[in-house]
Design an enzyme around this catalytic site. Structure first.
Site, PDB file in Angstrom:
ATOM      1  N   HIS A   1      -2.861   4.289   4.065  1.00 58.72           N
ATOM      2  CA  HIS A   1      -2.263   3.163   4.778  1.00 58.72           C
ATOM      3  C   HIS A   1      -2.376   1.868   3.971  1.00 58.72           C
ATOM      4  O   HIS A   1      -1.381   1.147   3.776  1.00 58.72           O
ATOM      5  CB  HIS A   1      -2.962   3.011   6.137  1.00 58.72           C
ATOM      6  CG  HIS A   1      -2.490   1.858   6.975  1.00 58.72           C
ATOM      7  ND1 HIS A   1      -1.617   2.014   8.020  1.00 58.72           N
ATOM      8  CD2 HIS A   1      -2.791   0.532   6.929  1.00 58.72           C
ATOM      9  CE1 HIS A   1      -1.387   0.824   8.590  1.00 58.72           C
ATOM     10  NE2 HIS A   1      -2.104  -0.089   7.940  1.00 58.72           N
ATOM     11  N   GLU A   2      -3.574   1.572   3.493  1.00 59.31           N
ATOM     12  CA  GLU A   2      -3.786   0.307   2.788  1.00 59.31           C
ATOM     13  C   GLU A   2      -3.061   0.273   1.436  1.00 59.31           C
ATOM     14  O   GLU A   2      -2.580  -0.783   1.017  1.00 59.31           O
ATOM     15  CB  GLU A   2      -5.280   0.038   2.604  1.00 59.31           C
ATOM     16  CG  GLU A   2      -6.064  -0.125   3.900  1.00 59.31           C
ATOM     17  CD  GLU A   2      -5.519  -1.216   4.820  1.00 59.31           C
ATOM     18  OE1 GLU A   2      -4.845  -2.141   4.320  1.00 59.31           O
ATOM     19  OE2 GLU A   2      -5.762  -1.129   6.040  1.00 59.31           O
TER      20      GLU A   2
ATOM     21  N   HIS B   1       0.402  -0.880   1.885  1.00 60.31           N
ATOM     22  CA  HIS B   1       0.494  -2.342   1.860  1.00 60.31           C
ATOM     23  C   HIS B   1       0.469  -2.873   0.428  1.00 60.31           C
ATOM     24  O   HIS B   1       1.234  -3.780   0.078  1.00 60.31           O
ATOM     25  CB  HIS B   1      -0.675  -2.958   2.630  1.00 60.31           C
ATOM     26  CG  HIS B   1      -0.598  -2.801   4.107  1.00 60.31           C
ATOM     27  ND1 HIS B   1       0.582  -2.883   4.823  1.00 60.31           N
ATOM     28  CD2 HIS B   1      -1.575  -2.557   5.032  1.00 60.31           C
ATOM     29  CE1 HIS B   1       0.335  -2.718   6.108  1.00 60.31           C
ATOM     30  NE2 HIS B   1      -0.965  -2.509   6.266  1.00 60.31           N
TER      31      HIS B   1
END
Length: 376
Positions: free
Chosen positions: A246-247, A250
């Site tokens: 997920h990170e 980003h």
């Protein structure tokens, strides 16, 4: 006068007795609903937490950063389109930094790190075992949309380490208590992963990294694919390593799937992900909708449990690959300098599944079509 004083004292003590239980009850309630560390949040609440928005608010106070960020968004535009066949993956050198540990076990942390990077590659390349949840049922809710398969290979660097790290050629780029915070200029030109205790979130990242010593932060209670190294561990529902997936989304310029607001007019600037008005938690039902279309809550860029997020869309992958090519060449160009001639990280079956071509020592040597670890 005496009776009057006694009566006053009586009422005073009555007030104390009435007040004390109420105060105690309020304090008890506050303590039970305000966890003081991410460890308590994970233990008591099913909600994923990501600090990207707050981290970006802090960074955007810098005028130079604002201008650079707007230029990144302008260059990226709206991403979509079909997935491309991957013939030669772009190698991304990784450095992992464990910060502020009191009693680290280096060998355990290395094994945990290798397992995390193996899982990361599978998630990005679309070879994770639970991708069948997409092809088997979820895809039918999204006609014309394909899951993404990134042409990327993450590898922990293993040679030509920065000076002063104490690492030699052949050592993996894993540091313990050498770095403080979430930035290290010494480790510019690497994809840095900072594992830090009690961050207040499962993780956070800039929206669009620079490769100048920045990186993504993962809380020590959400790193790895199960297993534990004392202060560093992961437990259900965040035990499949997907906080890092997920990170890193980003870091490669993917926003949360609902965009940066909470309405149906907000967008993540990816054409094949339907707009949705807010995040999902836990494990939502297929077919859930919020903006007149089915929501893609199984995307890694939502807030669902690790077991219920299992894909990037083809458009999300295109956006990430374009961003890496246009803005992170300083990292990918460093691969030839810092990755081992054998390809960097050697998979070791630590995820419980031995894939074709992996050479983990717990398989007894090279495997060509092993189904499980230890079957030779």
């Amino acid at each position: 006068m005496r009776n009057s004083r006694q009566l006053s004292l009586f009422f005073f003590f009555v007030l104390l007795l009435l007040r004390f239980p109420l105060t105690s009850q309020v304090n008890s309630t506050l303590q039970s609903t305000m966890p003081n560390s991410i460890d308590q949040q994970i233990a008591t609440a099913p909600a994923r937490s990501c600090g990207m928005d707050i981290h970006m608010d802090k960074l955007m106070k810098n005028v130079a950063f604002q201008a650079k960020f707007r230029e990144k968004l302008s260059r990226a535009g709206v991403s979509g389109g079909p997935r491309a066949v991957c013939s030669s993956p772009v190698k991304v050198p990784v450095a992992i930094h464990f910060v502020g540990l009191s009693s680290p076990n280096a060998s355990c942390l290395e094994t945990l790190s290798i397992g995390q990077i193996n899982a990361l590659n599978k998630d990005f390349q679309g070879t994770n075992t639970d991708i069948t949840l997409w092809s088997g049922s979820a895809a039918a809710y999204f006609p014309g949309v394909s899951n993404g398969e990134a042409c990327l290979q993450f590898e922990i660097a293993s040679r030509n380490h920065p000076s002063g790290t104490g690492l030699s050629d052949g050592d993996l780029a894993i540091t313990i208590n050498q770095v403080t915070g979430d930035f290290s200029s010494k480790w510019a030109n690497y994809l840095n992963i900072f594992v830090i205790k009690n961050t207040g979130y499962l993780g956070y990242s800039p929206l669009g990294g620079d490769g100048d010593g920045d990186g993504v932060v993962i809380d020590a209670a959400a790193f790895g694919v199960g297993g534990s190294c004392g202060e560093v561990y992961s437990t259900s529902p965040y035990n499949k390593g997907r906080t890092l997936t997920h990170e890193l989304g980003h870091y490669f310029l993917l926003d949360h799937i609902w965009g940066r607001g909470s309405s149906c007019t907000d967008s993540d600037n990816v054409s094949d992900t339907p707009n949705q008005d807010n995040e999902y938690y836990g494990c939502p039902s297929l077919g859930s909708s919020s903006c007149g279309s089915v929501d893609m809550h199984m995307s890694y860029m939502d807030y669902t449990n690790d077991a219920c997020m299992y894909m990037f869309s083809a458009g999300q992958v295109t956006r990430m690959e374009n961003y890496i090519a246009s803005s992170l060449s300083r990292i990918t160009n460093n691969a030839a300098n810092v990755l081992g001639t054998g390809g960097g990280t050697t998979p070791t079956c630590s995820d419980g599944v031995q894939n074709q071509g992996e050479t983990g020592i717990d398989c007894g040597g090279p495997c060509t079509a092993c189904a499980t670890c230890n079957d030779g």
